[in-house]
Design an enzyme around this catalytic site. Sequence first.
Site, PDB file in Angstrom:
ATOM      1  N   ASP A   1      20.487  15.271 -45.628  1.00 39.10           N
ATOM      2  CA  ASP A   1      21.745  14.815 -46.217  1.00 39.10           C
ATOM      3  C   ASP A   1      22.749  14.453 -45.125  1.00 39.10           C
ATOM      4  O   ASP A   1      22.691  14.969 -43.999  1.00 39.10           O
ATOM      5  CB  ASP A   1      22.351  15.917 -47.101  1.00 39.10           C
ATOM      6  CG  ASP A   1      21.519  16.188 -48.340  1.00 39.10           C
ATOM      7  OD1 ASP A   1      20.676  15.343 -48.676  1.00 39.10           O
ATOM      8  OD2 ASP A   1      21.722  17.262 -48.953  1.00 39.10           O
ATOM      9  N   TYR A   2      23.683  13.618 -45.484  1.00 37.14           N
ATOM     10  CA  TYR A   2      24.770  13.223 -44.576  1.00 37.14           C
ATOM     11  C   TYR A   2      25.431  14.446 -43.947  1.00 37.14           C
ATOM     12  O   TYR A   2      25.706  14.476 -42.742  1.00 37.14           O
ATOM     13  CB  TYR A   2      25.799  12.415 -45.364  1.00 37.14           C
ATOM     14  CG  TYR A   2      27.115  12.171 -44.668  1.00 37.14           C
ATOM     15  CD1 TYR A   2      27.249  11.164 -43.712  1.00 37.14           C
ATOM     16  CD2 TYR A   2      28.239  12.948 -44.974  1.00 37.14           C
ATOM     17  CE1 TYR A   2      28.459  10.934 -43.076  1.00 37.14           C
ATOM     18  CE2 TYR A   2      29.451  12.727 -44.336  1.00 37.14           C
ATOM     19  CZ  TYR A   2      29.564  11.724 -43.385  1.00 37.14           C
ATOM     20  OH  TYR A   2      30.767  11.506 -42.759  1.00 37.14           O
TER      21      TYR A   2
END
Length: 373
Positions: free
Chosen positions: A180-181
């Site tokens: 994920d970011y």
Amino acid sequence: MSSNACYKCNRMGHFARECTQGGGGGGRGDRGRDREGGFGRGRDKCFKCNQFGHFARECKEDQDLCYRCNGVGHIAKDCQQGPEMSCYNCNKTGHIARSCPEGVNDSARFAMQSCYNCNKTGHIARNCTEAGVVQKPYDMFINSNNPKRKHTLQFVLKKMLPNLANPMLSHEFHFVHRLDYATSGIICIALNKRAARAASTAFEKQQVQKYYLALLHGHVNDSFIVIDKPIGNDIRETDGNKKMCTSDSLFCTKPRKSRTVLLVLEYGLRKSKPATKVLLCPTTGRRHQLRVHCSSIGHIIIGDYTYSERQDVEPHRTFLHSFRLILKNDVENLDVRTADPFISADTANKWQPTNIIRTLDENIFSEIHKLAQ
């Protein structure tokens, strides 16, 4: 020109490049001093006549002089007499590789090639069958379809390792799994199509062991939890972050089997509020799986803006980190881990453990692996 001072002789009226003096003082300090105590010209050497005191462009000699054998009429690269000449093909002296009488066939040349990715011979980096492993910073996209977006792992890798970027790929690298970011830590990058296929198959068949560190809000009562809750799309937010939820939510659609093992490492305080450091092992790979599962047991990951309903904005980051990756198949044999980023010594974490339950040694990985079976 009267205002111009030469830094070699300190006289006025000319520059150093026009100086006819061999020594003298200067403003360059000891960096320009030669063995005799002079400056500048005492160190200049002409590669045409092999003498000191001037450059080749100022040389008065008509013929070139070789600095290997001191013969006239040729320069060192064309010298056939210098005993220092050595061939890296046959390891004999008297010639260089390009004029080696023994030659070298294609297979021998291939065998001498060295890969700077794995340091093995027999291939170069672009043909390497092994995977590269990098550590992604938090708050960074892996890649983007927007060429103007530069805060991506793809952009950083291309800048650092331009020879490994493949323009034939849509994002230039074989990213075989995702983070994920907001998540930091280990990410695996295959360096060719065959390695990418093997690694992707291992992830799809759940043959990869992944371990994450996280700081959670509150104190988790149980020393370990096996979270076995299917995860699906949250119909309230299908755009943007594409929020997910567990199957017990009224808003969950298309849930899929999802399983995470949680082990408590430390209890403590973050900014005077209860918090727990945990080791997480997902046995499936759903979108936002660890974040959703931690939220589902009432212990949201600290700094998780999405699953705190956009309330947890104080922390400088989301406290989720890809800590260890084990990937073994016919092509790869990886077992890598990073340092623990969530230590009390890092004042940015504002984390102070008060009770150590487990330490990050091999025993804990054996324990969590058994629970994951």
